[in-house]
Write an enzyme that holds these catalytic residues in place. Structure first.
Site, PDB file in Angstrom:
ATOM      1  CD  GLU A  64      13.714 103.014  -1.685  1.00 31.84           C
ATOM      2  OE1 GLU A  64      12.796 103.309  -0.904  1.00 31.84           O
ATOM      3  OE2 GLU A  64      14.610 103.609  -2.241  1.00 31.84           O
ATOM      4  CE  LYS A 115      10.231  99.410 -10.296  1.00 32.73           C
ATOM      5  NZ  LYS A 115       8.594  99.094 -10.662  1.00 32.73           N
ATOM      6  CG  ASP A 166       3.439  96.113  -8.767  1.00 35.55           C
ATOM      7  OD1 ASP A 166       3.260  97.157  -9.389  1.00 35.55           O
ATOM      8  OD2 ASP A 166       2.793  95.048  -9.306  1.00 35.55           O
ATOM      9  CE1 TYR A 207       9.390 106.774  -5.527  1.00 39.40           C
ATOM     10  CE2 TYR A 207       7.863 105.006  -4.311  1.00 39.40           C
ATOM     11  CZ  TYR A 207       8.141 105.692  -5.366  1.00 39.40           C
ATOM     12  OH  TYR A 207       7.444 105.543  -6.347  1.00 39.40           O
ATOM     13  CE  LYS A 263      10.877  95.880 -12.651  1.00 42.25           C
ATOM     14  NZ  LYS A 263      10.264  95.329 -13.837  1.00 42.25           N
ATOM     15  CB  CYS A 291      -4.357  89.915 -43.120  1.00 41.55           C
ATOM     16  SG  CYS A 291      -5.433  91.163 -41.940  1.00 41.55           S
ATOM     17  CB  CYS A 343      -8.143  93.292 -44.797  1.00 39.49           C
ATOM     18  SG  CYS A 343      -6.455  92.765 -44.999  1.00 39.49           S
ATOM     19  CB  CYS A 389      -1.660  92.225 -43.148  1.00 40.15           C
ATOM     20  SG  CYS A 389      -2.814  93.072 -44.156  1.00 40.15           S
ATOM     21  CB  CYS A 425      -4.960  96.145 -43.653  1.00 38.15           C
ATOM     22  SG  CYS A 425      -5.623  95.025 -42.230  1.00 38.15           S
TER      23      CYS A 425
HETATM   24  S1  IVH Z   1      12.541 105.935  -7.390  1.00 37.09           S
HETATM   25  C1  IVH Z   1      13.759 109.266 -10.014  1.00 37.09           C
HETATM   26  N1  IVH Z   1      11.621 104.104  -5.400  1.00 37.09           N
HETATM   27  O1  IVH Z   1       8.627 102.623  -9.712  1.00 37.09           O
HETATM   28  C2  IVH Z   1      13.739 108.098  -9.345  1.00 37.09           C
HETATM   29  N2  IVH Z   1      10.474 104.321  -7.240  1.00 37.09           N
HETATM   30  O2  IVH Z   1       9.523 101.943 -12.485  1.00 37.09           O
HETATM   31  C3  IVH Z   1      11.961 107.699  -9.194  1.00 37.09           C
HETATM   32  N3  IVH Z   1       8.631 102.669  -7.284  1.00 37.09           N
HETATM   33  O3  IVH Z   1       7.718 105.603 -11.091  1.00 37.09           O
HETATM   34  C4  IVH Z   1      11.643 106.194  -8.725  1.00 37.09           C
HETATM   35  N4  IVH Z   1       9.051 101.813  -5.408  1.00 37.09           N
HETATM   36  O4  IVH Z   1       6.382 104.563  -9.157  1.00 37.09           O
HETATM   37  C5  IVH Z   1      11.735 104.638  -6.427  1.00 37.09           C
HETATM   38  N5  IVH Z   1      11.268 102.319  -3.817  1.00 37.09           N
HETATM   39  C6  IVH Z   1      11.058 102.972  -4.909  1.00 37.09           C
HETATM   40  C7  IVH Z   1       9.892 102.654  -5.564  1.00 37.09           C
HETATM   41  C8  IVH Z   1       9.634 103.330  -6.811  1.00 37.09           C
HETATM   42  C9  IVH Z   1       8.310 101.806  -6.315  1.00 37.09           C
HETATM   43  C10 IVH Z   1       7.831 102.961  -8.534  1.00 37.09           C
HETATM   44  C11 IVH Z   1       7.744 104.378  -8.918  1.00 37.09           C
HETATM   45  C12 IVH Z   1       8.318 104.708 -10.372  1.00 37.09           C
HETATM   46  C13 IVH Z   1       8.438 103.364 -10.940  1.00 37.09           C
HETATM   47  C14 IVH Z   1       9.538 103.138 -11.801  1.00 37.09           C
END
Ligand code: IVH
Length: 707
Positions: free
Chosen positions: A126, A128, A130, A237, A325, A419, A422, A442, A448
């Protein structure tokens, strides 16, 4: 503003003072505007304050503060929310940056679970999101508590704010478990973000830099009515505490969440092999811009919950999930200047000051240039047009120079040999292999001011002492006043306050006409400091800022030494040639030679020993860690695994032993309590037998571990 002198007439000292005053004043107005919804001055006066701040910064760029209003985005965070300890910690995720990392993820899991390459291993996938994560607690189907993630263990109580989100049910259908904690991401769509900024602009309010900041600023409002007007959404999630599990797969849990009235991301799918994950990643990356909200990758999770349970966690991330990512987004802009920042270890880090530009929804005005070699290699010069990129929370980077646009008058950047903070010589250390290190440092150490001040910021940082009301900005302020110059000074603040009250009251919030509230906030700060005297030992160890000692190794050291004096004594013994003490700690899984050298090096400095002794004299009393479990057959024992394990992988055995309160080391010594010897055990078994160490077969170990 009656006493304002023209910016041109300011001396450097006057400018520094003025910037401190403006930062405090603007912050006060921001709080009044954003948190209390009650501005104290007109928009024009507010703009004038910001313009003056910017003009002074333009003339004295080196005096720009870390908490400069020109850098601040989103509403100022509030300290007014209550704290909530999460019943189950809220974790982060490990990252995969390419397909190989995903294949490795699958391989790691199979090895850990001892699954054949062909055995079925299903995953979910799924986007991620932001945004910012939140945890919702339902008792007997009723929403009773909502919290931010905070540091993962303790978050903020934002129940009232979360209740205003249309995606968050206040009641769950009958038949749900007594205790349910649903976790997910609060976010703002691109369209809602643009509309909010338009409204903000019309009323002269703050413009948010990106949807994530807008969501965070909107959610963490003291006035719930403000949150209510902000278009926030929620995707479920994950979960925290559950009194009963309604399903045995991740997929099944998401179906329950949907039935209970939550939104689950429509792109959620389940696949039966990594190929499916990679195909989904490619498909969603192609739709990224059209989704309407920010995503920075895909999250893959092992579908079977019994597998998740067995896989457990490393550090703060689950072994059974990973974030894959998306590549960084890029843009072109101009390098207006190159600044040199001095860090807490004395490292001089060059930073490109950029013409601000939006990259993937975020306004970027700084990019790290890493070090002198990096600048030389890319030949980055002031005035150049450059391609920059950003990926998530990573500091933006310069990818390359567009040299065809270069001004013929420009010359290569001359990296300083002094530096900037300092004036001491700055040098590149000669490494063991005879090459110059990439980092220019430094040479002044804690004398410093920049190093000492950055060290203090680390000391109070979130993962370290985390003192409420004493953050980066306050460290700068107290430093400037000469009140905090070393960690132990923090604990003498109250005594100083008793002697010189008005001064502190003023500086605690930068205004003179509110002595009543200031007294209160000073009192609150002293209470917070007092309470942190007993902060966990691993936090204190981490706070010292010893090279190579991060949060994880600090926990290991805390568990091993159980007190600061014991650790300091051991380091001094090791410096004196105590090989036994050294062997004992190097044997700990996760501790290496570099760490031990750094530990010894740190305590060979009389200055550092003085700081630790002064902290102890100031009354700090760190809380030693509790053994993970104390009521198991192996709690407190030292275990070595050797040979091939067939029922459980080595990693799983180690994790299991640690969870049962044992210490897992790599080699057998007189201190070893148990050797678990699988088939093929060699010299370790011989040594253990010689030393009379208890030896278990794998079957005996499994019986013990699953008892
Ligand atoms: S699962 C134990 N699923 O990403 C598993 N996290 O980098 C916990 N996040 O703190 C996370 N979309 O805030 C999960 N589909 C998704 C997500 C997700 C965003 C965020 C979440 C987590 C962070 C980790």
């Amino acid at each position: 503003m009656a006493a304002d002198r023209s910016v041109e007439a300011l001396t450097a000292a006057g400018a520094a003072q003025e910037l401190a005053r403006l930062a405090a004043e603007i912050e006060e107005h921001d709080a009044a505007y954003y948190q209390d919804d009650a501005p104290l001055i007109s928009d024009a006066d507010y703009d004038a304050l910001r313009q003056r701040n910017n003009a002074i910064e333009a003339r004295f760029p080196e005096l720009k503060r870390s908490d400069s209003p020109s850098e601040r985005v989103g509403a100022a965070p509030s300290t007014a929310f209550g704290k909530i300890e999460h019943a189950v910690p809220m974790l982060s995720l490990g990252n995969a940056f390419n397909n190989d990392d995903v294949v490795d993820f699958d391989g790691r899991i199979r090895r850990f679970l001892n699954l054949e390459a062909e055995a079925e291993l299903r995953f979910t996938s799924e986007p991620k999101i932001d945004g910012l994560s939140a945890s919702l607690r339902y008792e007997k189907g009723v929403l009773v508590q909502g919290a931010t993630r905070g540091d993962g263990r303790v978050g903020e109580d934002i129940t009232a704010n979360l209740r205003t989100l249309p995606d968050i049910p206040h009641k769950l259908p009958t038949g749900v478990p007594d205790i349910v904690e649903v976790r997910g991401e609060v976010y703002m769509s691109h369209a809602d973000f643009a509309a909010l900024n338009k409204r903000q602009q019309e009323k002269g309010g703050k413009i948010f830099a990106n949807p994530r900041n807008a969501a965070a600023g909107s959610l963490r409002q003291l006035d719930v009515e403000v949150t209510k007007k902000r278009p926030l959404k929620f995707f479920a999630y994950a979960w925290g505490e559950m009194s009963a599990m309604p399903s045995d797969t991740q997929t099944g849990m998401m179906a329950c969440f949907t039935d209970w009235g939550f939104s689950v991301n429509p792109a959620f799918i389940t696949v039966d092999e990594t190929q499916g994950l990679l195909a989904h990643w490619t498909a969603i990356e192609g739709q990224r811009a059209a989704l309407g909200y920010e995503i920075d990758g895909m999250v893959y999770k092992v579908d079977r919950l019994d597998y998740q349970q067995r896989l457990g966690f490393v550090s703060r991330a689950p072994r059974w999930a990973i974030a894959h990512k998306f590549p960084a987004e890029q843009a072109t802009t101009k390098v207006n200047d190159i600044d040199i920042q001095v860090g807490r270890t004395g490292a001089l880090t060059p930073v490109a000051k950029l013409e601000p530009i939006t990259v993937g929804g975020v306004v970027v005005s700084n990019a790290t240039l890493h070090n002198a070699d990096e600048i030389a290699r890319k030949d980055i010069r002031v005035g150049d047009m450059v391609v920059i990129q950003r990926a998530g929370d990573v500091i933006p980077q310069v990818v390359r120079v567009l040299s065809e646009h270069r001004d013929s008058q420009s010359s290569p950047f001359a990296f300083p040999d002094k530096c900037p903070a300092c004036g001491s010589p700055a040098m590149r250390e000669i490494r063991d292999d005879g090459e110059a290190d990439v980092v220019t440092r430094c040479s002044a150490g804690l004398t410093c001011p920049a190093q000492a001040r950055e060290g203090l910021k680390h000391f109070v940082s979130r993962a370290a002492l985390d003192i409420e009301g004493l953050g980066q900005k306050q460290i700068d302020d107290y430093w400037q006043l000469g009140l905090i110059r070393s960690p132990q000074d923090i604990f003498a603040l109250e005594a100083h306050f008793a002697d010189n009250p008005p001064e502190i009251w003023q500086y605690t919030s930068g205004a003179k006409d509110k002595i009543g509230t200031l007294k209160d906030s000073a009192r609150k700060l002293f209470k917070a400091i007092e309470m942190r005297k007993t902060a966990d030992l691993d936090r204190y160890i981490f706070a010292l800022g010893i090279r190579h000692i991060g949060e994880t190794s600090a926990r290991l050291l805390a568990r091993h030494y159980m007190s600061l004096p014991a650790m300091m004594q051991a380091a001094q013994n090791m410096a004196g040639g105590d090989e036994g003490a050294r062997g004992e700690i190097e044997a700990l899984d996760g501790v290496g030679k570099a760490l031990v050298d750094a530990l010894i090096g740190f305590f060979s400095s009389p200055d550092n020993c003085t700081v630790v002794s002064a902290l102890i004299a100031a009354g700090i009393d760190p809380t030693p860690p509790e053994a993970v479990a104390t009521d198991t057959a192996i709690a407190g024992k030292t275990i070595v695994f050797t040979g091939t394990l067939e029922k459980m992988t080595r990693a799983e055995a180690k994790a299991r032993a640690e969870a049962m309160g044992a210490k897992v080391v790599g080699s057998v010594s007189a201190k070893t309590d148990i050797l678990v010897a699988g088939p093929g055990a060699g010299s370790k078994l011989t040594k253990a037998t010689e030393l009379g160490v208890e030896v278990l077969t794998e079957d005996q170990w499994v019986a013990l571990a699953t008892a």
